[in-house]
Design a protein around this motif. Structure first.
Motif, short mmCIF file in Angstrom:
data_model
loop_
_atom_site.label_atom_id
_atom_site.label_comp_id
_atom_site.label_asym_id
_atom_site.label_seq_id
_atom_site.Cartn_x
_atom_site.Cartn_y
_atom_site.Cartn_z
N PHE A 72 -1.00 -9.76 4.39
CA PHE A 72 -0.23 -8.53 4.37
C PHE A 72 -0.96 -7.37 3.71
N GLY A 73 -2.23 -7.59 3.32
CA GLY A 73 -2.95 -6.55 2.59
C GLY A 73 -3.02 -5.23 3.33
N VAL A 74 -3.30 -5.28 4.65
CA VAL A 74 -3.39 -4.06 5.44
C VAL A 74 -2.02 -3.43 5.62
N MET A 75 -1.01 -4.25 5.89
CA MET A 75 0.32 -3.74 6.18
C MET A 75 1.03 -3.22 4.93
N ALA A 76 0.85 -3.92 3.80
CA ALA A 76 1.66 -3.62 2.62
C ALA A 76 0.96 -2.79 1.56
N PRO A 103 9.33 7.18 -6.68
CA PRO A 103 10.16 6.46 -7.66
C PRO A 103 9.85 4.97 -7.64
N ASP A 104 9.88 4.35 -8.83
CA ASP A 104 9.54 2.93 -8.95
C ASP A 104 10.32 2.07 -7.97
N GLN A 105 11.62 2.33 -7.85
CA GLN A 105 12.46 1.46 -7.02
C GLN A 105 12.16 1.61 -5.52
N ASP A 106 11.50 2.70 -5.13
CA ASP A 106 11.20 2.92 -3.72
C ASP A 106 9.76 2.56 -3.36
N PHE A 107 8.96 2.20 -4.36
CA PHE A 107 7.52 2.10 -4.16
C PHE A 107 7.13 1.09 -3.08
N ARG A 109 8.78 -0.37 -0.69
CA ARG A 109 9.28 -0.06 0.66
C ARG A 109 8.51 1.10 1.27
N ARG A 110 8.17 2.11 0.48
CA ARG A 110 7.41 3.25 0.99
C ARG A 110 5.98 2.86 1.35
N LEU A 111 5.45 1.86 0.63
CA LEU A 111 4.07 1.46 0.86
C LEU A 111 3.88 0.72 2.18
N LEU A 112 4.92 0.07 2.68
CA LEU A 112 4.80 -0.75 3.88
C LEU A 112 4.47 0.10 5.10
N LEU A 113 3.49 -0.37 5.88
CA LEU A 113 3.10 0.30 7.10
C LEU A 113 4.24 0.25 8.11
N PRO A 114 4.62 1.38 8.72
CA PRO A 114 5.68 1.34 9.74
C PRO A 114 5.24 0.48 10.93
N SER A 169 9.51 -4.00 -7.60
CA SER A 169 8.78 -2.81 -7.16
C SER A 169 8.05 -2.12 -8.30
N ALA A 170 8.67 -2.02 -9.47
CA ALA A 170 8.05 -1.30 -10.60
C ALA A 170 6.77 -1.99 -11.05
N THR A 171 6.80 -3.32 -11.15
CA THR A 171 5.60 -4.06 -11.57
C THR A 171 4.50 -3.94 -10.53
N THR A 172 4.87 -4.05 -9.26
CA THR A 172 3.88 -3.95 -8.19
C THR A 172 3.25 -2.56 -8.18
N LYS A 173 4.06 -1.54 -8.40
CA LYS A 173 3.53 -0.18 -8.47
C LYS A 173 2.53 -0.05 -9.60
#
Length: 372
Positions: A72-76, A103-107, A109-114, A169-173
């Motif tokens: 998932f590296g490319v997609m996520a 925002p941390d809580q959105d990070f 989900r926003r990072l995921l490739l459409p 999400s916050a930790t991943t960000k």
């Protein structure tokens, strides 16, 4: 002129009208990570890439491998779509600031490739909200990824790991930004200084070519053998240059009728690894031709354009095996991939001029070294 004769020209005109240009070192900040992790695929010396990785702290080296090496590296974790939505200038440092403002809580989900798949979108939305995924949903996610054919089919363990990272999400960000800021400071900032001029030159040359060539032909010449069918139905086609994804192209579709195409190339004289003198194209072609399976694939494709599935069937080999060898032929520029429109399969054809160019380069290189 009849209506039937006019139709192809109208389709090509509509496709040309959809073309937009974009550029920025932020694209290459993300794509360079893939090259550093997989140097052989991009024709880069592995010891040099290993040296770049070793500039990072132990923790960042671990996060680089964990986040970007998984299927998932490319997609996520390679959010080219976020670069697309930025205003200019799209330089690397500004991009990292842009991502940090999410925002941390959105990070996550926003990072995921459409991916334009409602089923996968629903699963990811539930994951990002903290809901635990069932075994059935994990399997559904795996099947969707397999159907889209954008990534190798991930294992159950890999899917659940992605879900855990999305839920926290916050930790991943924090991990992603810490890694990318360190990578920028330790390596990419210096590369960015010499890269800007190369990208501007690539964009200028591409725009000049677009005024004299059809759009499919222009894309093929820019990308060393990738193009799209004139009948593909798009209302937006964004093209951006990259020195790091050469000799590939990276594509994604934010929506069904939008496509982003980042093409890899390098202006004459530009070396990704300073000090290299051996001609890139010659080395890539010689490597591609040094395998009997690839020679058999080349013979089949020369006889008739074929899809990946047809090639696997004809040679009685698995799709992953054929995909590996096709990648090597694509890297060398020996074959051309046309992405079909209207539900048609993408097919490969042979590009003999690339082989001739490589042998001409090899002759020039050997004779020059002998004369000296």
């Amino acid at each position: 002129m009849t209506e039937t004769a006019e139709a192809p020209q109208k389709r090509e005109d509509r496709l040309a009208a959809a073309l937009e240009w974009d550029w920025g070192t932020a694209y290459d900040l993300l794509l360079s990570v893939q090259t550093i992790l997989r140097p052989k695929q991009y024709g880069v010396p592995a010891p040099w890439a290993a040296g770049v990785r070793k500039r990072l702290s132990v923790q960042s080296q671990a996060d680089l491998k964990t986040l970007f090496s998984q299927p998932f590296g490319v997609m996520a974790y390679t959010p080219l779509h976020l670069v697309l939505e930025m205003d200019q200038p799209k330089d690397a440092r500004r991009f990292l600031d842009y991502v940090e403002a999410i925002p941390d809580q959105d990070f996550t989900r926003r990072l995921l490739l459409p991916l334009s798949d409602e089923g996968l979108d629903e699963i990811m939305d539930r994951t990002a909200s903290g809901q635990e995924m069932s075994d059935a949903e994990v399997e559904e996610c795996r099947h969707i990824v397999a159907r889209l054919r954008l990534l190798p089919t991930p294992s159950t363990v890999e899917v659940r790991r992605l879900f855990r990272e999305m839920a926290d999400s916050a930790t991943t960000k924090r991990r992603w930004l810490s890694l990318m800021r360190e990578y920028y400071s330790a390596f990419f900032a210096e590369e960015e200084k010499r890269e800007k001029g190369a990208l501007e030159k690539m964009l200028e040359d591409a725009q000049a070519l677009s005024r004299t060539a059809s759009l499919p032909d222009m894309i093929e010449r820019l990308s060393n053998g990738f193009t799209i069918s004139p009948d593909i139905d798009l209302n937006r086609l964004v093209m951006a240059p990259s020195v790091w994804c050469h000799p590939f192209v990276v594509t994604f579709q934010p929506t069904e009728r939008e496509m982003v195409l980042v093409w890899g190339a390098r202006p004459p004289g530009y070396k990704l690894v300073p000090g290299e003198s051996v001609p890139d194209e010659a080395m890539l072609v010689l490597r591609a031709l040094g395998d009997p399976t690839r020679l058999r694939l080349l013979r089949l494709i020369a006889a008739e354009p074929r899809s990946l599935q047809a090639l696997a069937h004809d040679l009685k080999l698995s799709l992953p095996t054929v995909s590996h060898h096709i990648r090597e032929l694509r890297v060398s520029g020996l074959i051309r991939l046309e992405v079909g429109g209207g539900g048609r399969e993408s097919k490969y054809t042979v590009r003999w001029p690339s082989a001739q160019k490589a042998f001409d380069q090899l002759e020039e290189f050997v004779m020059r070294e002998t004369d000296s």
